[in-house]
Design a protein around this motif. Sequence first.
Motif, short mmCIF file in Angstrom:
data_model
loop_
_atom_site.label_atom_id
_atom_site.label_comp_id
_atom_site.label_asym_id
_atom_site.label_seq_id
_atom_site.Cartn_x
_atom_site.Cartn_y
_atom_site.Cartn_z
N LEU A 4 0.83 -1.20 0.00
CA LEU A 4 0.00 0.00 0.00
C LEU A 4 0.87 1.26 0.00
O LEU A 4 1.74 1.42 0.86
N THR A 5 0.62 2.15 -0.97
CA THR A 5 1.34 3.42 -1.02
C THR A 5 0.40 4.54 -0.60
O THR A 5 -0.82 4.39 -0.62
N TRP A 6 0.98 5.68 -0.26
CA TRP A 6 0.18 6.83 0.16
C TRP A 6 -0.70 7.33 -0.97
O TRP A 6 -1.75 7.93 -0.73
N ASP A 7 -0.33 7.08 -2.22
CA ASP A 7 -1.19 7.48 -3.34
C ASP A 7 -2.48 6.67 -3.37
O ASP A 7 -3.45 7.08 -4.01
N HIS A 8 -2.50 5.53 -2.70
CA HIS A 8 -3.68 4.68 -2.66
C HIS A 8 -4.56 4.93 -1.44
O HIS A 8 -5.57 4.25 -1.25
N VAL A 9 -4.18 5.88 -0.59
CA VAL A 9 -5.02 6.31 0.53
C VAL A 9 -5.62 7.64 0.08
O VAL A 9 -4.90 8.60 -0.16
N VAL A 10 -6.95 7.67 -0.07
CA VAL A 10 -7.60 8.81 -0.71
C VAL A 10 -8.71 9.41 0.15
O VAL A 10 -9.29 8.73 0.99
N ALA A 11 -8.96 10.70 -0.12
CA ALA A 11 -10.05 11.42 0.53
C ALA A 11 -11.03 11.85 -0.55
O ALA A 11 -10.62 12.16 -1.67
N TYR A 12 -12.31 11.86 -0.20
CA TYR A 12 -13.29 12.36 -1.16
C TYR A 12 -13.38 13.87 -1.00
O TYR A 12 -13.76 14.37 0.05
N VAL A 13 -13.00 14.58 -2.07
CA VAL A 13 -13.01 16.04 -2.06
C VAL A 13 -14.31 16.47 -2.74
O VAL A 13 -14.44 16.34 -3.96
N GLU A 14 -15.24 16.94 -1.95
CA GLU A 14 -16.57 17.29 -2.48
C GLU A 14 -16.50 18.38 -3.53
O GLU A 14 -17.21 18.32 -4.54
N SER A 15 -15.65 19.38 -3.34
CA SER A 15 -15.58 20.49 -4.30
C SER A 15 -15.11 20.02 -5.68
O SER A 15 -15.46 20.60 -6.69
N ALA A 16 -14.34 18.94 -5.71
CA ALA A 16 -13.87 18.38 -6.98
C ALA A 16 -14.70 17.18 -7.41
O ALA A 16 -14.53 16.67 -8.52
N SER A 17 -15.58 16.69 -6.54
CA SER A 17 -16.40 15.50 -6.80
C SER A 17 -15.57 14.30 -7.22
O SER A 17 -15.93 13.58 -8.14
N ARG A 18 -14.46 14.09 -6.51
CA ARG A 18 -13.62 12.94 -6.83
C ARG A 18 -12.73 12.58 -5.64
O ARG A 18 -12.59 13.35 -4.70
N TRP A 19 -12.16 11.39 -5.73
CA TRP A 19 -11.23 10.91 -4.72
C TRP A 19 -9.84 11.43 -5.06
O TRP A 19 -9.40 11.34 -6.20
N VAL A 20 -9.14 11.94 -4.04
CA VAL A 20 -7.81 12.53 -4.23
C VAL A 20 -6.87 11.93 -3.17
O VAL A 20 -7.27 11.80 -2.01
N PRO A 21 -5.63 11.59 -3.55
CA PRO A 21 -4.69 11.07 -2.54
C PRO A 21 -4.56 12.04 -1.35
O PRO A 21 -4.54 13.26 -1.54
#
Length: 187
Positions: A4-21
């Motif tokens: 598991l890399t940190w790029d695979h731990v993501v947050a859902y950013v509502e303002s962008a409507s997508r998952w972001v590392p």
Amino acid sequence: MRALTWDHVVAYVESASRWVPVREAGWEHDAYAMYVWRSVRKKGDTKTRRSRRTLKLPQICVDALKRLQEHQGDNAGDAPAEHELVFCTQSGRPLSAGNVRRDFRKVLDKAGLVGAEWAPREMRHSFVSVLSDHGIPIEDISRLVGHRSTTVTETVYRLQIRPVMEHGATAMDGIFSDAGGATAQEP
């Protein structure tokens, strides 16, 4: 988890409507997940393509990962830049299976258990047991552990799947008690 890399731990950013590392998004969001897309297998892929999955993280895991990332940031000068692993040695190198077993057993010993009697894979069985005991459908458990169907989950983890075994008896008790018949008393 060793891959598991940190790029695979993501947050859902509502303002962008997508998952972001999380390295880009930070820890100020409401939903977090991890992409289970890699493995320590020879080619780096999961056992099967269907084993790839995205798992939403419970808050207790989010809090632990946030602390871990902060700790790693404090020790960033010690780690080689090419490794951005979530779980790694103190020097930033990939964990071996032996590293994981040793550290896992140390935790168990500190908890008052006999660490030498346990292996990390038993956490997977415990995960299935806890979910099963809390009424999570076998289909959901199967997907969470990366099985193609419930067959493997039921076969390999059959001792841990208590509620599935109880549903028939519970249903029959309800049917017969509703019909005015006597039901068996618990021992």
